[in-house]
Motif scaffolding. Structure first.
Motif, short mmCIF file in Angstrom:
data_model
loop_
_atom_site.label_atom_id
_atom_site.label_comp_id
_atom_site.label_asym_id
_atom_site.label_seq_id
_atom_site.Cartn_x
_atom_site.Cartn_y
_atom_site.Cartn_z
N ASP A 199 0.85 -1.41 -0.14
CA ASP A 199 -0.46 -0.30 0.23
C ASP A 199 1.12 0.83 0.27
O ASP A 199 1.67 1.71 0.90
N PHE A 200 0.40 2.31 -0.54
CA PHE A 200 0.88 3.20 -0.98
C PHE A 200 0.08 4.60 -0.16
O PHE A 200 0.15 5.42 0.18
N VAL A 201 -1.13 4.92 -1.32
CA VAL A 201 -2.12 5.47 -1.16
C VAL A 201 -2.04 5.86 0.01
O VAL A 201 -2.20 7.05 0.68
N ILE A 202 -2.88 5.27 0.93
CA ILE A 202 -4.23 4.76 1.83
C ILE A 202 -2.84 5.77 3.22
O ILE A 202 -2.33 6.26 4.40
N SER A 203 -1.38 4.81 3.23
CA SER A 203 -0.16 5.18 4.43
C SER A 203 -0.02 6.92 4.31
O SER A 203 0.34 7.58 5.18
N PHE A 204 0.10 7.25 2.81
CA PHE A 204 0.75 8.19 2.35
C PHE A 204 -0.34 9.53 3.44
O PHE A 204 0.25 10.36 4.02
N PHE A 205 -1.54 9.20 3.15
CA PHE A 205 -2.30 10.18 4.02
C PHE A 205 -2.44 9.74 5.33
O PHE A 205 -3.27 11.28 6.26
N THR A 206 -2.52 8.93 5.73
CA THR A 206 -2.26 8.35 7.02
C THR A 206 -1.48 7.73 8.45
O THR A 206 -1.64 8.51 9.69
N THR A 207 -0.48 8.52 8.05
CA THR A 207 0.49 8.38 8.53
C THR A 207 1.20 10.20 8.71
O THR A 207 1.31 11.10 8.09
N GLY A 208 1.58 10.53 10.02
CA GLY A 208 2.64 11.27 10.33
C GLY A 208 4.63 11.47 10.00
O GLY A 208 4.33 10.92 9.68
N SER A 209 5.18 12.64 10.23
CA SER A 209 6.37 12.56 10.32
C SER A 209 6.61 11.49 10.61
O SER A 209 6.48 11.42 11.54
N GLY A 210 8.11 10.39 10.32
CA GLY A 210 9.03 9.94 10.70
C GLY A 210 8.66 9.07 10.69
O GLY A 210 9.44 8.01 10.65
N VAL A 211 7.77 8.62 10.64
CA VAL A 211 6.69 6.39 10.33
C VAL A 211 6.75 6.62 9.13
O VAL A 211 5.34 7.28 8.72
N SER A 212 7.40 6.63 7.71
CA SER A 212 7.07 5.41 6.68
C SER A 212 7.52 4.72 6.48
O SER A 212 8.22 3.83 7.17
N ASN A 213 6.66 3.76 5.42
CA ASN A 213 6.16 2.46 5.37
C ASN A 213 7.86 2.37 3.99
O ASN A 213 7.76 4.00 3.15
N LEU A 214 8.16 1.49 3.32
CA LEU A 214 8.85 1.41 1.42
C LEU A 214 7.84 2.12 0.91
O LEU A 214 9.16 2.71 0.10
N SER A 215 6.90 1.79 0.65
CA SER A 215 6.21 2.66 -0.42
C SER A 215 6.67 4.47 -0.71
O SER A 215 7.22 4.87 -1.20
N ILE A 216 6.32 4.97 0.44
CA ILE A 216 6.23 6.17 0.54
C ILE A 216 7.85 6.76 0.54
O ILE A 216 8.30 7.70 0.01
N THR A 217 8.15 5.64 1.30
CA THR A 217 10.82 6.02 1.30
C THR A 217 10.69 6.06 -0.60
O THR A 217 11.49 7.55 -0.28
N ILE A 218 10.15 5.69 -1.23
CA ILE A 218 10.17 4.95 -2.79
C ILE A 218 9.83 6.36 -3.35
O ILE A 218 10.79 7.32 -3.94
N TYR A 219 8.68 6.57 -2.84
CA TYR A 219 8.39 7.70 -3.66
C TYR A 219 8.51 9.22 -3.05
O TYR A 219 8.95 10.13 -4.34
N SER A 220 9.24 9.57 -2.05
CA SER A 220 9.94 10.90 -1.58
C SER A 220 11.43 10.95 -2.27
O SER A 220 11.65 11.78 -3.11
#
Lengths: 266, 274
Positions: A199-220
């Motif tokens: 998952d990327f989309v749901i994590s992207f909107f529901t997590t805060g700074s400091g906590v990111s999963n692999l998808s969010i890291t790859i995206y940024s």
């Protein structure tokens, strides 16, 4: 004859289209130079950089942590829910099934922003906790939907027979019903796990700074340009997936394999 | 069996985390807050029908349609070819189709960035052949390519599943009755595979319309799709009311088109795949 060659060529082209990008990522993960224009020499330095990259390693940890918790909780709650729904009357069943289909059919981004709005309205700090809740929420319906068909196939007489033979209802549930619906529970759990990891989309909107999963890291990272460590990461993930799938392919029989592969298509 | 109450935790969970959030989004879409003034309004929805935003919607639908058509044109033949090979090869071929799908979605899109960018491999190849490099990255073409690449398996799998279930004797009967290969395909195989085609179309079109990742990474900044618009309103602009209104419109579009598609798909084949 011409027809046959045409078919072969077409099949080959489609598979090249599917695999070329992945193969190129793998090849360039061993490339000495940082640019992807040309191959300048063999190196493993991107792999060692990958394992020393704290950001990537942390997001790997969060991805697995969230996936394990979300799939366990949603499998437990979802299985109970499926048993409950199975025993409801027609009208209640219909209402609940419609609610179950809602997050499945709704676009990810709508589910994501609606959860974000809720968390902020409840004054919850966005972070690991809200991300886990969101993952459980989007996994739950898939568990319910994979267990319910198994309950429908169940022969009600076996449960009654167990009761007649002196089993208490909870004993009969554990010894008769649960083993019968086990394949559904397992495929629900696997599905939840893979959906959560991917998952990327749901994590992207529901997590805060400091906590990111692999998808969010790859995206940024991808937005800031290309990092060779990502190539190394892709290679490792691809090999993991490949080995796992080949193992599953070996273990399961043909019929159930086709089932689980199809279910993955969400 | 009296086990209805087993579903209560689920009912509770879904009410709080699915129904209530959607209700909140609906409330946001119908209200405004301007300094101290707040109230009920439809202006968020009417604002969406201004040309600038309407164009975003039309562009999203347009690109998603193009991607869906390309997926269908590429996917049907391959599904057909795979379904006609012998069982042993067939399973391997389908497995090969699935493996890339198990890779992280963002990595797959990222892989195309490597290929398409200005100094990327495709352009290196073109220049080494003496051709002028192409500007593929950050165009509509790149976005469509990304969608086709990511969603092609969603088209192939349902069609394939329906094709392998078709009773072979029907095809033999058509041949016995004098139909040639092409006519058999047109009159027997194709109509019988329509449920798969329809769920394939749904499964490609829906994620294509709503994506914001592919357009963000491959389309650059200037090719905003409806998903990007929603993201902007919530993350950058902070106009939750307008963002909620767009989300409600998008949700309605998806749910209405799903129910239309469902009507075509009489025996519900493959709908639950998505």
């Amino acid at each position: 004859m011409v027809n046959k060659i045409l078919k072969r060529v077409y099949t080959a082209l489609i598979y090249i289209f599917l695999y070329a990008p992945i193969v190129i990522l793998i090849v360039f993960s061993f490339n000495e130079s940082k640019s992807r224009g040309s191959f300048t020499g063999f190196t493993l330095k991107w792999y060692s950089m990958l394992f020393n990259d704290r950001q990537i390693m942390r997001s790997m940890y969060y991805t697995l942590l969230v996936a394990v918790i979300a799939s366990c909780v949603s499998t437990f709650l979802g299985t109970l829910a499926a048993i409950g729904i199975h025993n409801m009357n027609k009208r209640q069943k219909k209402i609940l099934l419609n609610i179950t289909y809602l997050p499945v059919l709704n676009p990810d981004i709508v589910t994501a922003i609606s959860l974000m709005v809720l968390f902020i309205a409840l004054n919850l700090k966005l972070g690991l906790f809200t991300m886990i809740i969101s993952h459980i929420t989007f996994c739950l319906p898939y568990v319910v939907l994979s267990v319910l068909p198994k309950l429908k196939q169940l022969n009600p007489n076996t449960y009654e027979a167990a009761l007649d033979l002196g089993a208490t209802p909870s004993y009969a549930l554990r010894k008769v019903i649960i083993p019968e619906i086990m394949p559904g529970i397992i495929s629900g759990a696997l599905l939840s796990f893979t959906l959560s990891v991917d998952d990327f989309v749901i994590s992207f909107f529901t997590t805060g700074s400091g906590v990111s999963n692999l998808s969010i890291t790859i995206y940024s990272m991808a937005r800031r340009g290309i990092k060779p460590e990502i190539n190394a990461l892709s290679t490792l993930l691809f090999l993991t997936v490949l080995i796992l799938l080949l193992l599953i392919n070996k273990i399961t029989n043909k019929e159930s394999k086709e089932m689980s592969l199809i279910e993955k298509t969400k | 069996m009296k086990r209805k109450n087993y579903a209560y935790p689920y009912v509770f969970w879904m009410t709080i985390f699915v129904v209530l959030p959607l209700f909140l989004v609906l409330v946001y879409s119908l209200t405004f807050k301007n300094g101290l003034k707040a109230g009920i309004t439809l202006s968020n929805f009417t604002r969406f029908f201004e040309p600038i935003y309407l164009n975003v919607l039309l562009r999203s639908i347009n690109l998603a349609l193009i991607s869906t058509i390309i997926c269908l044109l590429l996917g049907y033949p391959i599904a057909y070819i795979i379904s006609r090979t012998n069982i042993k090869h067939r399973n391997t071929l389908i497995l090969l189709f699935l493996i890339p799908m198990w890779m992280n979605f963002l990595l797959r899109t990222y892989a195309w960035m490597t290929l398409l960018e200005k100094n990327g491999l495709i352009n290196k190849l073109l220049t080494s052949l003496g051709l002028s490099p192409l500007n593929i990255m950050y165009t509509n073409g790149a976005v469509v390519l990304g969608m086709v690449y990511n969603f092609l398996p969603f088209m192939v799998l349902p069609i394939y599943t329906v094709l392998i279930k078709i009773d072979k004797s029907l095809i033999e009967a058509a041949n016995d009755l004098g139909a040639n290969k092409f006519k058999t395909f047109l009159k027997v195989t194709l109509p019988l595979s329509l449920p798969g085609v329809i769920s394939g179309i749904t499964m490609v079109f829906m994620p294509s319309v709503t994506t914001f990742v592919i357009s963000r990474l491959l389309g650059g900044g200037q090719f905003t799709l409806i998903g990007n618009l929603i993201e902007q309103q919530f993350i950058n602009v902070g106009d939750w009311n307008f963002g909620s209104a767009i989300s409600i419109v998008m949700m309605l579009i998806i749910l209405i088109s799903m129910s239309i598609m469902n009507r075509f798909d009489k025996d519900k084949e493959g709908v639950n795949l998505w």
